[in-house]
Design an enzyme around this catalytic site. Structure first.
Site, PDB file in Angstrom:
ATOM      1  N   GLU A 129       0.726  -1.367   0.112  1.00 34.46           N
ATOM      2  CA  GLU A 129      -0.006  -0.019   0.029  1.00 34.46           C
ATOM      3  C   GLU A 129       0.752   1.355   0.045  1.00 34.46           C
ATOM      4  O   GLU A 129       1.915   1.385   0.664  1.00 34.46           O
ATOM      5  CB  GLU A 129      -0.875   0.030   1.319  1.00 34.46           C
ATOM      6  CG  GLU A 129      -1.632   1.192   1.430  1.00 34.46           C
ATOM      7  CD  GLU A 129      -2.279   1.244   2.771  1.00 34.46           C
ATOM      8  OE1 GLU A 129      -2.953   2.189   3.005  1.00 34.46           O
ATOM      9  OE2 GLU A 129      -2.302   0.218   3.747  1.00 34.46           O
ATOM     10  N   ASP A 148      15.017  -0.912  15.272  1.00 39.03           N
ATOM     11  CA  ASP A 148      15.836  -0.004  15.034  1.00 39.03           C
ATOM     12  C   ASP A 148      15.203   1.443  15.250  1.00 39.03           C
ATOM     13  O   ASP A 148      15.057   2.099  14.206  1.00 39.03           O
ATOM     14  CB  ASP A 148      16.441  -0.066  13.741  1.00 39.03           C
ATOM     15  CG  ASP A 148      17.711   0.662  13.451  1.00 39.03           C
ATOM     16  OD1 ASP A 148      18.330   1.367  14.550  1.00 39.03           O
ATOM     17  OD2 ASP A 148      18.196   0.838  12.223  1.00 39.03           O
TER      18      ASP A 148
END
Length: 399
Positions: free
Chosen positions: A156, A273
């Protein structure tokens, strides 16, 4: 003289228009193309793959395919179809496509699994008024070209923008961390690890699954061997390795004494992260990602026949794994989490006893990784965290 002058003007005119024509971005727009004749070039392998995918998904045909830049490892497109799916809020979906000449296993498989896990653990598209949901792009397809000469990933398309409501971000992160391991999220056995090994920055990150229904004991072993131990092996710093192997690792369980029984650690999906450069928003909702790089792209305005320059964040989720939710904050030293963020997060996940004692452990992992990536003073920061851990463990051992 006159003929030569006129010829020169004509040559300049034609040259400028030819240069303009060949330097404009190539946009495949079905509505603007004449019927194909036998002398026209065939569609590219990617165009054929996209056409087959759209038809098999009942999305009609490719309406428009707009180049959106490239990097050393992949090319990017924004794609529209004639019969698009709709989001929960009724808006039509357009697609962001990555393609590469390398295999899907090498390029996109781990990224697709990470996106799918985060999508499942964030309550779907998060676009229908749910303030506690992260906005994660839905993966529609990934795989190799039918001729085996490349691969692609279809997700998307999100309209990404800068960081917005920090309190909403905190609640959304807590909701993802609280989402239980499921088959849909890629963890049917409630284990620590991930379906594939991935990377943290450019550093390999091993993710072997622990045993089913893992708890605190299995987490300690996983983080000891496949996070800190792994980074220390790469770093080759004898001082840090000796400190870890002789003074910290054998007593690591003392940092987790408060997380037993009812407070047993259970697997949470982690971005892995998370720092300020990986935080933004989409459709007014908080979103987390790994941009990898910022690329100049050109796209055609929907309602104007002009071309504009913009920048597109390249979505990548390469460090995702299942772990202790506290490990998510090992990069908080460069994430800018303020009181509003923690108010939102702690409204759903209160701070556990011993959190501050364990924080140097999780910070050390990222400092070691930064040293392995960039060298320099990061090894000094890693040493400080490990020395801090030793002092805390000395205190606990003396009681």
């Amino acid at each position: 003289m006159t003929m030569t002058f006129l010829f020169a003007i004509a040559t300049t005119f034609l040259s400028s228009h030819l240069v303009h024509a060949f330097t404009k971005p190539l946009i495949y727009d079905r509505r603007a193309m004449p019927k194909r004749t036998h002398c026209q070039a065939a569609l590219s392998p990617l165009d054929n793959e996209l056409s087959n995918w759209a038809a098999s998904s009942n999305f009609g045909t490719i309406d428009k395919s707009v180049p959106a830049g490239s990097s050393g490892w992949a090319s990017f497109r924004k794609v529209y179809v004639t019969d698009p799916p709709t989001k929960d809020n009724g808006k039509e979906v357009s697609f962001f496509v990555k393609s590469s000449s390398r295999s899907c296993k090498e390029m996109f498989y781990g990224e697709a699994l990470g996106l799918q896990a985060m999508y499942a653990c964030s309550g779907g598209d998060g676009a229908d008024g749910d303030d506690d949901a992260l906005r994660i792009p839905k993966v529609y397809h990934y795989g190799d070209y039918s001729d085996g000469r490349g691969s692609f990933l279809i997700m998307e398309y999100l309209n990404l923008s800068g960081r917005s409501d920090d309190r909403a971000l905190g609640k959304a992160m807590a909701r993802m961390h609280l989402s239980p391991p499921t088959k849909e999220a890629g963890n049917p056995n409630s284990s620590f690890g991930f379906e594939v090994d991935n990377t943290i920055g450019g550093t390999p990150q091993p993710n072997p699954w622990t045993k089913p229904n893992s708890g605190t004991k299995e987490w300690i072993e996983f983080f000891r061997d496949h996070r800190i131990g792994h980074q220390l092996n790469l770093a080759g710093d004898s001082y840090c390795s000796n400190l870890w192997e002789h003074d910290i690792a054998p007593r690591l369980h003392l940092l987790f004494q408060d997380l037993q029984g009812e407070k047993e650690i259970r697997p949470s999906l982690l971005h892995g992260d998370l720092w300020s450069g990986n935080i933004g928003s989409a459709d007014g909702k908080p979103s987390i990602f790994d941009p990898g790089e910022y690329l100049p792209v050109t796209f055609q305005c929907e309602h104007e026949n002009t071309f504009l320059n913009s920048y597109l964040r390249m979505l990548r989720h390469k460090a995702v794994y299942w772990g202790h939710h506290e490990a998510e904050w090992g990069m908080s030293w460069c994430a800018g989490f303020g009181s509003q963020f923690w108010e939102g997060y702690r409204s759903l996940i209160p701070q556990d006893d011993g959190f501050l004692d364990r924080k140097p452990l999780y910070d050390a992992y990222h400092q070691l990784n930064h040293y392995n990536l960039f060298g320099g003073g990061y090894i000094g920061s890693a040493r400080s965290h490990l020395e801090n851990l030793k002092r805390k463990l000395d205190t606990k051992s003396s009681k």
